[in-house]
Design an enzyme around this catalytic site. Structure first.
Site, short mmCIF file in Angstrom:
data_model
loop_
_atom_site.label_atom_id
_atom_site.label_comp_id
_atom_site.label_asym_id
_atom_site.label_seq_id
_atom_site.Cartn_x
_atom_site.Cartn_y
_atom_site.Cartn_z
N LYS A 86 0.86 -1.18 0.00
CA LYS A 86 0.00 0.00 0.00
C LYS A 86 0.90 1.23 0.00
O LYS A 86 1.93 1.24 0.70
CB LYS A 86 -0.90 -0.03 1.24
CG LYS A 86 -1.89 1.11 1.32
CD LYS A 86 -2.85 0.95 2.50
CE LYS A 86 -3.86 2.07 2.59
NZ LYS A 86 -4.82 1.90 3.71
N SER A 100 -9.77 2.07 2.57
CA SER A 100 -8.83 2.80 1.76
C SER A 100 -7.80 1.92 1.05
O SER A 100 -7.18 2.39 0.09
CB SER A 100 -8.08 3.82 2.64
OG SER A 100 -7.31 3.15 3.62
N SER A 133 -10.14 -0.41 6.71
CA SER A 133 -9.51 -0.32 5.39
C SER A 133 -8.80 -1.57 4.88
O SER A 133 -8.38 -1.59 3.73
CB SER A 133 -8.52 0.85 5.37
OG SER A 133 -9.24 2.03 5.21
N1 GLN Z 1 -13.45 4.38 5.91
C1 GLN Z 1 -12.86 4.75 7.15
C2 GLN Z 1 -12.38 6.19 7.09
O1 GLN Z 1 -12.58 6.78 6.09
C3 GLN Z 1 -11.73 3.83 7.50
C4 GLN Z 1 -10.50 4.10 6.72
C5 GLN Z 1 -9.31 3.29 7.18
O2 GLN Z 1 -9.44 2.27 7.83
N2 GLN Z 1 -8.15 3.80 6.87
O3 GLN Z 1 -11.84 6.71 7.98
#
Ligand code: GLN
EC number: 6.3.5.7
Length: 492
Positions: free
Chosen positions: A79, A154, A178
């Site tokens: 990532k 994400s 995410s």
């Molecule tokens: N969708 C969640 C957010 O926007 C989680 C994102 C994540 O786990 N990085 O914060």
């Protein structure tokens, strides 16, 4: 060999050890697939072909000499939130479009030390804020199962790359879902470890008390192999825990599903936005686990309604603090012709950050400001403790807790949900991070549009082996994890 991308991590490891193919061949195979298929998926931000081939040659030499690690020569994608020395790390942001880290994240360093081959860096929502990967400065990634749909976020690039067989495994990070939600949207297995199990050193911070790195792969077995490499204490991360690491691969058959008590939270299956197909597939998977000997126990998790508001206060608060370092002076993007220092700060940040990141910085700064701090931030921290206690109480009576990973399957690209609609989609994943618990997503079938559905299993602290073991046994008895998107069946 044209089908190297169909092999599991164990098969790849065996194939390399017995010289059925070399790491060079395997790496070239993946690079060719990326060149031909990724233009449709757009999972990679940076492909590191040259470095990958050099690493493959080194792995082949170690394999020949007989002193190679189990995973030596196997490719992976990181990532783009993990710092990689000498290679651009963007975190999906214009702010870091020109950022080259002078050091490797611990996860990256460990992968290198094990001889894994880095294919490149994959796309993500900007600074990991989002659930679709559309919040990336470089643009959206497609879901390999339906190219006009999002892969989730994400860690959407990680999920899409693995689901399209453009990498056999990938790293992801999970602050509020995410790893689990994109794994769910793309039909993969993804593990969010206990907070402190995987080092955060060199992982660009979003919300430091919630962030945790982990593996994304086709199966629990593949995830276990990567966990064996990345888990462990790191003196460079003060929140990393000094506790012996399990052998996740050796333990795969360690937990008997027979007699396992699985908690089914009443509140979770009555959520308004829960899609009927998602509910049905998750219930079928639980039925299967029951047939395998598990005992389903209805439980209460009374704090469910507090998950979304609590997370969306604490995470932006921490983000507003973490992202204050991006000021146009020390890192990344700097505006043109600033008239003075204030102008430099303001315009670098306004031009460098995307809309969602700016929204979160505003919310977080507001929640932390004098006068509102007690009413919002301190209150949210108290509720966070109650959410944790709710789980601990549940674990007195059950071994693991089952839930969907997301209330829906993948959204269409450009669906343009409002921020609140988007945040509500995180209802099943956020509490796990607030409590610091481990949880895993496993693919358990498809909805009426042939999009993957995921089951989430939440464990008590340090139960990564148990979670991997349960999903491994489920996967020995089902074949959802072996299903491949049409695009993954394409040969390069
Ligand atoms: N969708 C969640 C957010 O926007 C989680 C994102 C994540 O786990 N990085 O914060």
């Amino acid at each position: 060999m044209t089908d190297l991308h169909r092999l599991s991590i164990r098969e790849l490891s065996e194939g390399l050890k017995t010289a059925q193919f070399s790491s060079r061949e395997l790496t070239e195979h993946y690079l060719k697939r990326i060149a031909q298929i990724d233009p449709k998926v757009k999972s990679y931000v940076t492909v590191t072909a040259e470095q990958a081939l050099a690493e493959a040659n080194a792995a082949d030499a170690a394999l020949k000499a007989g002193n190679a690690h189990t995973l030596a020569g196997i490719p992976l994608a990181h990532k783009d939130i993990f710092c990689t020395q000498g290679i651009k790390t963007t975190a999906g942001s214009k702010m870091l479009d020109n950022f080259i880290s002078p050091y490797d994240a611990t996860v990256v360093a460990k992968a290198k030390a094990a001889g894994l081959v880095t294919l490149g860096k994959v796309n993500m929502d900007e600074f990991a804020m989002g659930s679709t990967s559309e919040n990336s400065y470089v643009g959206a990634t497609s879901n390999p199962w339906a190219l006009d749909h999002v892969p989730g976020g994400s860690s959407g690039g990680s999920a899409a790359a693995v689901a399209a067989d453009l990498a056999p495994i990938a790293t992801g990070t999970d602050t509020g879902g995410s790893i689990r939600q994109p794994a769910s949207f793309c039909g993969l297995t993804g593990l969010k470890p206990t907070y402190g199990r995987v080092s955060r050193f060199g992982m660009i911070a979003y919300a430091s008390s919630l962030d945790q790195g982990g593996p994304m792969a086709r199966s629990a077995e593949d995830c276990a192999y990567l966990m064996n490499v990345i888990a462990g204490h790191d003196a460079k991360d003060s929140t990393s825990i000094n506790k012996a690491v399990d052998d996740y691969v050796a333990n795969l058959n360690g937990t008997a599903v027979k007699g396992l008590r699985i908690g089914i939270p009443k509140q979770y299956f009555n959520v308004a936005g829960l899609d009927a197909d998602v509910k049905a597939r998750v219930e079928e998977s639980l039925k299967k686990l029951e047939e395998m000997g598990a005992i389903l126990v209805e439980i209460d998790l009374n704090m469910t309604e507090a998950y979304v508001p609590t997370y969306y206060l604490i995470a932006p608060a921490e983000a507003s603090s973490n992202l204050s370092r991006f000021d146009g002076v020390r890192y990344g993007y700097r505006c043109e012709n600033p008239v003075d220092l204030m102008d430099l700060y303001k315009r670098s940040r306004s031009e460098g950050f995307g809309a969602e990141v700016q929204r979160r910085i505003l919310i977080g700064t507001y929640a932390l400001s004098a006068g509102y701090y007690d009413a919002y931030y301190v209150k949210a921290q108290k509720v966070r403790r109650l959410i944790q206690q709710d789980f601990l109480k549940a674990f007195e009576n059950v071994d693991v807790i089952a839930a969907p990973s997301a209330p829906t399957t993948a959204y269409k690209i450009g669906a343009n949900l409002s921020p609140t609609e988007m945040y509500l989609g995180d209802i099943y994943t956020l509490a796990v991070n607030l409590a610091g618990l481990p949880a895993i997503n496993a693919p358990v079938g498809f909805d009426k549009d042939s999009l993957p559905v995921g089951l989430q299993l939440i464990g008590n602290y340090w139960s990564e082996s148990q979670l991997l073991s349960i999903v491994h046994q489920y996967q020995q008895n089902t074949d959802w994890h072996t299903k491949r998107a049409a695009i993954a069946e394409e040969n390069a």
